[in-house]
Each structure stands twice: as structure tokens, then as C-alpha cells.
Design an enzyme around this catalytic site. Structure first.
Site, PDB file in Angstrom:
ATOM      1  N   VAL A 109      -6.884  -1.254   8.502  1.00  0.00           N
ATOM      2  CA  VAL A 109      -8.315  -1.624   7.870  1.00  0.00           C
ATOM      3  C   VAL A 109      -9.152  -2.494   8.491  1.00  0.00           C
ATOM      4  O   VAL A 109      -8.476  -3.588   8.806  1.00  0.00           O
ATOM      5  CB  VAL A 109      -8.026  -1.935   6.369  1.00  0.00           C
ATOM      6  CG1 VAL A 109      -9.264  -2.366   5.578  1.00  0.00           C
ATOM      7  CG2 VAL A 109      -7.264  -0.883   5.570  1.00  0.00           C
ATOM      8  N   GLU A 238       0.940  -7.900  -3.334  1.00  0.00           N
ATOM      9  CA  GLU A 238       2.394  -8.194  -3.243  1.00  0.00           C
ATOM     10  C   GLU A 238       2.626  -9.090  -4.521  1.00  0.00           C
ATOM     11  O   GLU A 238       4.046  -8.948  -4.910  1.00  0.00           O
ATOM     12  CB  GLU A 238       2.464  -9.529  -2.074  1.00  0.00           C
ATOM     13  CG  GLU A 238       3.820  -9.981  -1.779  1.00  0.00           C
ATOM     14  CD  GLU A 238       3.804 -10.635  -0.543  1.00  0.00           C
ATOM     15  OE1 GLU A 238       3.775 -10.065   0.591  1.00  0.00           O
ATOM     16  OE2 GLU A 238       3.809 -11.835  -0.567  1.00  0.00           O
TER      17      GLU A 238
HETATM   18  C1  GAL Z   1       2.968 -15.554   4.146  1.00  0.00           C
HETATM   19  C2  GAL Z   1       2.729 -14.008   4.324  1.00  0.00           C
HETATM   20  C3  GAL Z   1       1.783 -13.478   3.574  1.00  0.00           C
HETATM   21  C4  GAL Z   1       2.482 -13.676   2.144  1.00  0.00           C
HETATM   22  C5  GAL Z   1       2.882 -15.063   1.853  1.00  0.00           C
HETATM   23  C6  GAL Z   1       3.374 -15.287   0.458  1.00  0.00           C
HETATM   24  O1  GAL Z   1       4.066 -15.821   5.003  1.00  0.00           O
HETATM   25  O2  GAL Z   1       1.645 -14.128   5.698  1.00  0.00           O
HETATM   26  O3  GAL Z   1       1.536 -12.142   3.487  1.00  0.00           O
HETATM   27  O4  GAL Z   1       3.674 -12.895   1.918  1.00  0.00           O
HETATM   28  O5  GAL Z   1       3.618 -15.593   2.963  1.00  0.00           O
HETATM   29  O6  GAL Z   1       3.536 -16.721   0.351  1.00  0.00           O
END
Ligand code: GAL
Ligand code: MN
Length: 290
Positions: A109, A238
Site C-alpha cells: 500500500v 494488530e
Molecule cells: C513494533 C512493530 C509494530 C508493532 C509494535 C507493537 O516493533 O514495528 O508493527 O507490532 O512493535 O508494539
């Protein structure tokens, strides 16, 4: 049918607020292209294991656990896949006769399109490679991958299961109260302090098509409900994935070998093999969200 899932996944990301366009990539693969057309079976998520004598040469010793440094099974008896816990040759043979079709979605994207080429090139070398590429109408399994990732090592049929998620590489040693779950009760992704199992990273998840459909449909609904309430979960889709997997336990977990972060480097002694990892990128430049 798959278009429906693609649509759900597009929506999942959209509600997270990062979609402008999508260059989709989807391919289906067959583990045994020479055995005629695939026998599609929606319930086909458990496969009896039949092995040749050759594959059974190495004896498994009950009193000699292969990994003593990490958890290899969850309290609900789902395996956690680590290097050493399976024999790749045995796994390939066990799955070969099932002629499975595995759909894969990757959304590239906006500025993320720059990552697509390297991901696809590495996938050809490492992702379900006991496989010839085949386009089928219907898939048994579906895997959803982030685009800003690279395969470095085998990700094969050992990763297949009804509902599969990967443990985030930055939080697996801390108490769950410190996981970056959504903590505001107003969000549908809310998880209380003393709940949750693992913190999963959304960069790779998958499973049987029906199960993944249920997951993405629920997450999409929850993202939309949040949006109407004027709230966006701390880690967008997420956070909703983590809520779903708290309520609906995955049947197989992938260790952080399957979702490593290049920023963590090579030093972790429990990681014997980095298989799939997030590439280092200028987040400020490519991301809408931090
Ligand atoms: C980071 C990652 C993000 C998210 C985050 C959660 O390391 O780049 O995409 O998963 O952790 O704290
Ligand atoms: Mn990403």
C-alpha cells in the site's frame, strides 16, 4: 470465494487507516502437483501422517527433549514451532500427499510497494518450497503476510494449522501486563491487565480459509465499531488480532523465528534460525501511523 477474503483483508487494513490503493499479490500453491486435481475439503485441517521408512530413521526420545530453553506447547496444547522441534523432511513428506492449496495475501500500500519485489523473491526461495506454483480456484489454507518482510529460511508446511499466529519478537520475555495490548475499555480490542496469553504480531497469520475468514470478519467489524466511536486501537488491526486470539486460541503458534525483526539483530540465543523478518525501514517516511 477468495475475492471475498481479499476484500475482508483490504477492509481490515483500511479501517486501520493506511490503505490508499492496493497492489495485491496472491498465489496458490500445491504440495503435490502430480497427483491430479486437488480434493477440496473444507474440513481438511488435520492430516493423518504416513511416512516412508526412510523418514523414520531418526528416533524421537521421550527423555531427550529437543528444546529445553523455550516453551514448545501452550497450556491449551497447541504446538509452538521452533527450530529443532520438527524434522523438515518428515513434515514435507507428511504433507506431500494431501495436495493442499495455500493462498497467500500480501498488500502493498502506498509507499510500501517498494518492499514487494524483495519479499516475493525471497518467498520463492523459502516459502512452502516443497511446492510448485499452481493457481487453483479454492484454497485449503490462507496466509496473510506484511509486505515489509523478507524470508531468510524455511517456512514450510510445519506452519500449517487451523488458526496460526506468530509471537512478536519484542515482548516474549515480559509479563503480559507489559504487552502493548489495547488497554482502553472504549475499544473493542480492549484486553484487561491480567489477561492474554502471548503478544502476536500481525505480520504473519493464517490458517484454514474458514477460520481466517471468521477472524478477519470479526476484526473488521470491531475496527468499524471503534471507528464509529472515534477510537483507533493502539496498534490498529494488530490490537484487534490480539483480542481475537485471546478469545479464540490459535491451534498452532509460530515462534519469533517466523516473525523476527532485523532491528533485534542476531544476538538472541533462543533463535537458532531467522526464517522471516521485518526489514529495517524509515518508519517516519513510510508510515501513516507511528
Ligand atoms: C513494533 C512493530 C509494530 C508493532 C509494535 C507493537 O516493533 O514495528 O508493527 O507490532 O512493535 O508494539
Ligand atoms: Mn509491517
Amino acid at each position: 470465494m477468495l475475492q471475498k477474503y481479499q476484500h475482508c483483508l483490504v477492509s481490515l487494513i483500511m479501517a486501520g487507516g493506511v490503505v490508499f490503493c492496493w497492489l495485491g499479490y496472491m498465489y496458490s500453491t500445491s504440495l503435490s502437483p502430480n497427483e491430479g486435481p486437488s480434493k477440496y475439503d473444507e474440513e481438511l485441517t488435520w492430516h493423518p501422517v504416513v511416512l516412508s521408512d526412510r523418514s523414520q530413521r531418526k528416533q524421537a526420545m521421550l527423555m531427550e527433549p529437543v528444546r529445553t530453553d523455550v516453551l514448545t506447547v501452550t497450556p491449551w496444547l497447541a504446538p509452538i514451532v521452533w527450530e529443532g522441534t520438527f524434522d523438515p523432511q518428515v513434515i514435507d513428506e507428511a504433507f506431500r500427499s494431501y495436495n493442499l492449496t495455500i493462498a497467500t495475501t500480501v498488500f502493498a500500500v502506498g509507499k510500501y510497494t517498494r518492499f514487494l519485489h524483495a519479499l516475493l523473491e525471497s518467498a520463492e526461495k523459502h516459502f512452502m518450497t516443497a511446492i510448485e506454483e499452481y493457481i487453483h480456484q479454492r484454497a485449503n489454507y490462507i496466509f496473510c503476510l506484511d509486505v515489509d518482510m523478507i524470508f531468510h529460511g524455511r517456512v514450510g508446511p510445519e506452519a500449517l494449522g487451523k488458526l496460526v499466529a506468530a509471537i512478536h519478537p519484542w515482548f516474549y520475555w515480559v509479563p503480559r501486563s507489559q504487552y502493548p495490548y489495547e488497554r482502553r475499555t472504549i475499544s473493542k480490542a480492549y484486553i484487561p491487565q491480567d489477561h492474554g496469553d502471548f503478544y502476536y504480531q500481525a505480520n504473519i497469520f493464517g490458517g484454514a480459509v474458514e477460520d481466517v475468514h471468521r477472524l478477519t470478519k470479526t476484526c473488521r467489524e470491531h475496527l468499524e465499531m471503534d471507528k464509529s466511536a472515534g477510537v483507533e486501537a493502539v496498534w490498529q488491526e494488530e490490537s484487534h488480532l490480539n483480542w481475537y486470539l485471546w478469545k479464540n486460541k490459535p491451534t498452532k503458534l509460530l515462534s519469533p523465528e517466523y516473525v523476527w525483526d532485523d532491528l533485534r539483530g542476531q544476538g538472541a540465543k533462543e533463535i537458532k534460525l531467522v526464517r522471516f523478518s521485518s526489514v529495517i525501514k524509515n518508519k517516519a517516511e513510510v508510515r501513516e501511523n507511528p
